[in-house]
Structures are given as C-alpha cells and as structure tokens.
Design a protein around this motif. Structure first.
Motif, short mmCIF file in Angstrom:
data_model
loop_
_atom_site.label_atom_id
_atom_site.label_comp_id
_atom_site.label_asym_id
_atom_site.label_seq_id
_atom_site.Cartn_x
_atom_site.Cartn_y
_atom_site.Cartn_z
N ARG A 17 0.80 -1.22 0.00
CA ARG A 17 0.00 0.00 0.00
C ARG A 17 0.83 1.27 0.00
N ILE A 18 2.10 1.17 0.35
CA ILE A 18 2.95 2.37 0.43
C ILE A 18 3.70 2.56 -0.89
N THR A 19 3.31 3.60 -1.60
CA THR A 19 3.97 3.98 -2.86
C THR A 19 4.90 5.16 -2.59
N ASP A 20 5.60 5.59 -3.61
CA ASP A 20 6.45 6.77 -3.48
C ASP A 20 5.65 7.97 -2.98
N ASP A 21 4.51 8.21 -3.62
CA ASP A 21 3.68 9.37 -3.25
C ASP A 21 3.17 9.26 -1.82
N ALA A 22 2.76 8.06 -1.40
CA ALA A 22 2.28 7.86 -0.04
C ALA A 22 3.40 8.09 0.97
N LEU A 23 4.60 7.63 0.65
CA LEU A 23 5.75 7.83 1.54
C LEU A 23 6.08 9.31 1.68
N VAL A 24 6.08 10.02 0.58
CA VAL A 24 6.36 11.46 0.62
C VAL A 24 5.28 12.17 1.44
N HIS A 25 4.03 11.79 1.23
CA HIS A 25 2.93 12.40 1.99
C HIS A 25 3.11 12.18 3.49
N LEU A 39 12.03 1.28 6.60
CA LEU A 39 11.19 0.68 5.56
C LEU A 39 11.48 -0.81 5.50
N VAL A 40 10.46 -1.63 5.71
CA VAL A 40 10.63 -3.08 5.68
C VAL A 40 9.71 -3.66 4.62
N GLU A 41 10.30 -4.30 3.62
CA GLU A 41 9.58 -4.97 2.54
C GLU A 41 8.63 -4.05 1.79
N CYS A 42 8.98 -2.80 1.65
CA CYS A 42 8.15 -1.84 0.91
C CYS A 42 8.49 -1.94 -0.57
N LYS A 43 7.86 -2.87 -1.24
CA LYS A 43 8.26 -3.20 -2.61
C LYS A 43 7.86 -2.16 -3.65
N LEU A 44 7.05 -1.18 -3.28
CA LEU A 44 6.62 -0.17 -4.24
C LEU A 44 7.42 1.13 -4.12
N ILE A 45 8.35 1.20 -3.17
CA ILE A 45 9.18 2.40 -3.00
C ILE A 45 10.38 2.30 -3.95
N THR A 46 10.61 3.37 -4.68
CA THR A 46 11.71 3.41 -5.64
C THR A 46 12.77 4.41 -5.20
N ASN A 47 13.87 4.45 -5.91
CA ASN A 47 14.92 5.44 -5.64
C ASN A 47 14.37 6.86 -5.72
N GLY A 49 11.33 7.96 -5.07
CA GLY A 49 10.56 8.26 -3.86
C GLY A 49 11.46 8.52 -2.68
N LEU A 50 12.48 7.70 -2.52
CA LEU A 50 13.42 7.89 -1.42
C LEU A 50 14.19 9.19 -1.59
N ARG A 51 14.57 9.51 -2.80
CA ARG A 51 15.28 10.78 -3.07
C ARG A 51 14.41 11.97 -2.66
N ARG A 52 13.14 11.93 -2.99
CA ARG A 52 12.23 13.02 -2.63
C ARG A 52 12.13 13.18 -1.12
N VAL A 53 12.07 12.06 -0.41
CA VAL A 53 12.01 12.11 1.06
C VAL A 53 13.29 12.69 1.63
N LEU A 54 14.43 12.23 1.14
CA LEU A 54 15.71 12.69 1.66
C LEU A 54 15.95 14.17 1.37
N GLU A 55 15.55 14.63 0.21
CA GLU A 55 15.73 16.04 -0.13
C GLU A 55 14.91 16.97 0.75
N SER A 56 13.75 16.52 1.19
CA SER A 56 12.91 17.39 2.01
C SER A 56 13.13 17.18 3.51
N ASN A 57 14.03 16.27 3.87
CA ASN A 57 14.33 16.00 5.28
C ASN A 57 15.83 15.92 5.47
N LEU A 58 16.49 17.04 5.37
CA LEU A 58 17.95 17.08 5.44
C LEU A 58 18.49 16.77 6.83
#
Length: 85
Positions: A17-25, A39-47, A49-58
């Motif tokens: 259920r957790i996609t890139d957009d859901a993770l960012v939200h 993140l454990v077994e989150c098969k829908l998260i991509t690089n 999505g993770l990049r977007r999270v890291l950029e907004s959470n320095l």
C-alpha cells in the motif's frame, strides 16, 4: 504536530500500500524534522521516492531498509552527498 512524525517505521503489513507518493505524503508531516525512517519490505518504494524524502528531510539521521526490492541505495545517497556537501 511535526514532532509526532520525527520517527517513521513502515513494516511489511503495509508493503503493498505504500507507494512513493504515499511515503512522501507521510514524511511531509514531519515538516523537515524527520530523524529516522525504517522501511521493511516496501516493494513499491523506488529510488525516486526515497530521493524526494531525503531532499525534504535534510536532518534525517537514520535510514533503515530491508527487503526493499525496488531500491538501489548507492545512487540516491551519492546524489544527496554530492548536492548537499
């Protein structure tokens, strides 16, 4: 309250259920104050999505990932290191 969202853990029960957009939200709720992300077994998260999270959470100090099949860690971390050092 952003302080309630400083540590986020997403486990295998949400893996479909957790996609890139859901993770960012979810991580946007920390308003840049995210300290740890697991993140454990989150098969829908991509690089991307993770990049977007890291950029907004320095201030992020800890990232824990296991069995995330869509992620290739090094390109994301190198990108952040080279653009924010």
């Amino acid at each position: 309250d952003p302080l309630l969202w400083r540590n986020i853990q997403i486990d295998h029960t949400l893996k479909d259920r957790i996609t890139d957009d859901a993770l960012v939200h979810l991580t946007d709720r920390a308003q840049g104050h995210l300290k740890s992300l697991s993140l454990v077994e989150c098969k829908l998260i991509t690089n991307e999505g993770l990049r977007r999270v890291l950029e907004s959470n320095l201030r992020l100090l800890k990232v824990s990932m296991s069995k995330n099949f869509m992620l290739f860690f090094f390109p994301v971390f190198w990108y952040l290191f080279l653009t924010h050092c």
